[in-house]
Design an enzyme around this catalytic site. Structure first.
Site, mmCIF file in Angstrom:
data_model
loop_
_atom_site.group_PDB
_atom_site.id
_atom_site.type_symbol
_atom_site.label_atom_id
_atom_site.label_comp_id
_atom_site.label_asym_id
_atom_site.label_seq_id
_atom_site.Cartn_x
_atom_site.Cartn_y
_atom_site.Cartn_z
ATOM 1 N N ASP A 287 0.899 -1.124 0.066
ATOM 2 C CA ASP A 287 -0.068 0.047 -0.088
ATOM 3 C C ASP A 287 0.957 1.273 -0.034
ATOM 4 O O ASP A 287 2.000 1.294 0.321
ATOM 5 C CB ASP A 287 -0.996 -0.100 1.079
ATOM 6 C CG ASP A 287 -2.054 -1.156 1.070
ATOM 7 O OD1 ASP A 287 -2.169 -1.642 0.351
ATOM 8 O OD2 ASP A 287 -2.354 -1.511 2.577
HETATM 9 N N1 URA Z 1 -1.040 -5.883 4.186
HETATM 10 C C1 URA Z 1 -1.544 -4.641 3.831
HETATM 11 O O1 URA Z 1 -2.716 -4.392 4.636
HETATM 12 N N2 URA Z 1 -1.037 -3.791 3.322
HETATM 13 C C2 URA Z 1 0.226 -3.928 2.757
HETATM 14 O O2 URA Z 1 0.781 -2.831 2.096
HETATM 15 C C3 URA Z 1 0.648 -5.232 2.720
HETATM 16 C C4 URA Z 1 -0.033 -6.416 3.346
#
Ligand code: URA
Length: 235
Positions: free
Chosen positions: A102
């Site tokens: 993310d």
């Molecule tokens: N899980 C998440 O919620 N975000 C990420 O970036 C990676 C794994």
């Protein structure tokens, strides 16, 4: 079989137009004969020389980036800096992200131009473990370990998550190890446990551990052993 100009460009730092110029001036030979056609197909079994020096066959490229917050795991984005904007390499348009993070997640992001390797790492059937350092909004409860080990059920999913393990660092910080890569998985797992993620940092994918000497935004090529660890299964 690859076009000669593409093959040489992949194997060297030369652009295809530079390769064409070398060919025009007779500076490229294939098995000792001057090459004349940039579109000629080559297999890699030929001896190809530039100015008399043989070039090595092109190989795939693999990098680890210490992704900073605010950078998107995408190859193109009209608003935000992308992970590929941070990779200053020849033919960077051929690179792909192997397992997205993310925009606000930091840490280990793997980047390659090897589609098969990427698939091995990211396919839904891959059992490659990913480890995240998770900072939580409220203190953990004693029942988290069991719930994670039994498979947390995420909202909107038909099946529970695969068993996950959690190592407690302190009451609001844990190392979570998961084998899947569902959308926002870690955030949704802790939401399902009645908590929320305040910060997320990926430290490990399979046997590949984020290099602590990399500052946020820095990257380095993977070692041969790191690349091979994904192909041979790793942890
Ligand atoms: N899980 C998440 O919620 N975000 C990420 O970036 C990676 C794994």
């Amino acid at each position: 079989m690859l076009r000669l100009d593409k093959y040489i460009s992949n194997a060297t730092d030369l652009s295809r137009s530079e390769v064409k110029r070398y060919i025009k001036y007779g500076d490229i030979t294939i098995d000792d004969e001057p090459a004349t056609n940039p579109a000629q197909k080559v297999s890699g079994s030929e001896t190809i020389c530039i100015d008399g020096s043989a070039i090595l066959a092109p190989t795939h490229r693999y990098f680890m980036l210490n992704k900073p917050a605010g950078v998107v795991s995408a190859t193109k984005d009209n608003t935000n800096t992308t992970a590929l904007d941070l990779i200053y390499e020849h033919r960077s348009a051929e690179l792909q992200i192997a397992g997205r993070l993310d925009i606000d997640t930091t840490g280990l992001l793997l980047i390659t131009d090897d589609g098969q390797w990427n698939h091995r790492l990211t396919s839904p059937r891959s059992d490659c473990q990913k480890i995240y350092l998770v900072t939580l909004g409220v203190p953990i409860s004693p029942d988290y370990q069991d719930k994670l080990a039994n498979g947390v059920w995420l909202e909107g999913e038909k099946h529970p998550c695969l068993p996950a393990t959690m190592e407690v660092i302190d009451e609001r910080t844990v190392l979570l190890s998961i084998a899947e890569g569902k959308y926002h998985q870690v955030k949704r797992m802790f939401a399902a446990l009645g908590n929320h993620v305040e910060a997320l940092h990926r430290t490990q994918v399979g046997d590949i551990v984020l290099d602590e000497t990399l500052e946020p935004g820095d990257y380095r090529p993977l070692t041969e052993a790191e690349v091979a660890s994904i192909l041979t299964g790793g942890s």
